[in-house]
Design an enzyme around this catalytic site. Sequence first.
Site, PDB file in Angstrom:
ATOM      1  N   HIS A 150      90.299  39.866  87.132  1.00  5.13           N
ATOM      2  CA  HIS A 150      91.279  39.764  86.038  1.00  5.13           C
ATOM      3  C   HIS A 150      91.136  40.928  85.057  1.00  5.13           C
ATOM      4  CE1 HIS A 150      92.222  35.914  87.683  1.00  5.13           C
ATOM      5  NE2 HIS A 150      90.974  35.498  87.523  1.00  5.13           N
ATOM      6  N   THR A 182     110.308  27.236  68.676  1.00  2.30           N
ATOM      7  CA  THR A 182     110.127  27.171  70.131  1.00  2.30           C
ATOM      8  C   THR A 182     108.902  27.929  70.618  1.00  2.30           C
ATOM      9  OG1 THR A 182     111.437  29.166  70.370  1.00  2.30           O
ATOM     10  CG2 THR A 182     112.618  27.060  70.535  1.00  2.30           C
ATOM     11  N   CYS A 236     106.258  29.025  65.861  1.00  2.49           N
ATOM     12  CA  CYS A 236     107.621  28.937  65.327  1.00  2.49           C
ATOM     13  C   CYS A 236     108.269  27.709  65.951  1.00  2.49           C
ATOM     14  CB  CYS A 236     108.405  30.230  65.561  1.00  2.49           C
ATOM     15  SG  CYS A 236     108.658  30.700  67.283  1.00  2.49           S
ATOM     16  N   HIS A 255      92.238  33.919  82.844  1.00  2.00           N
ATOM     17  CA  HIS A 255      92.842  35.018  83.600  1.00  2.00           C
ATOM     18  C   HIS A 255      93.376  36.147  82.712  1.00  2.00           C
ATOM     19  CE1 HIS A 255      93.728  32.583  87.542  1.00  2.00           C
ATOM     20  NE2 HIS A 255      92.512  32.358  87.061  1.00  2.00           N
ATOM     21  N   ASP A 264     106.545  30.168  61.075  1.00  2.00           N
ATOM     22  CA  ASP A 264     107.742  30.215  60.241  1.00  2.00           C
ATOM     23  C   ASP A 264     108.005  28.776  59.807  1.00  2.00           C
ATOM     24  OD1 ASP A 264     108.908  28.960  62.404  1.00  2.00           O
ATOM     25  OD2 ASP A 264     110.554  30.397  62.651  1.00  2.00           O
TER      26      ASP A 264
END
Length: 150
Positions: A134, A68, A66, A99, A9
Amino acid sequence: MNKIAIASDHGGYDLKKAVKIMLKELGYEVNDLGPKNNGSVDYPDYGISLARAVAEKTVARGIVICGTGIGMSIVVNRFPGIRGTLCSDVYTAKLCREHNDSNILIMGGRVVGHGLAHEIVKTWLDTPFEGGRHQKRLDKITRFDATNKF
Ligand code: RB5
């Protein structure tokens, strides 16, 4: 497949530009899903396009950014088959591949600097999934995607 999709964004736009250059220098084919400038947009629109491209396997993996990384994390992980991982350090970038078989790297353009982002992207691209114990854990998530039951 050597094709990586990238999107952001406005909060991630500058870092997207830098990561796109880096990917091209590393020899990847880059599918830039926008935006085309740093004007204000809504992160779900771009997160959805990116997640769809990865889920439909038109690209090998995706990188989405974005401000954060939180908004994009919420959006992309709604798609079955998507394992989006928010990384702000190199250790997490390595482990989320080994993992979790991360298929979307998420970063916060207002959180990580370009130098650190470069190391995160390189580590994430170069680290293989370990499989084994995993895989069994991922199979449980895949089963939930298919049946909506744990
Ligand atoms: C945009 O201002 C910001 O809210 C967005 O980039 C993101 O950080 C949301 O989680």
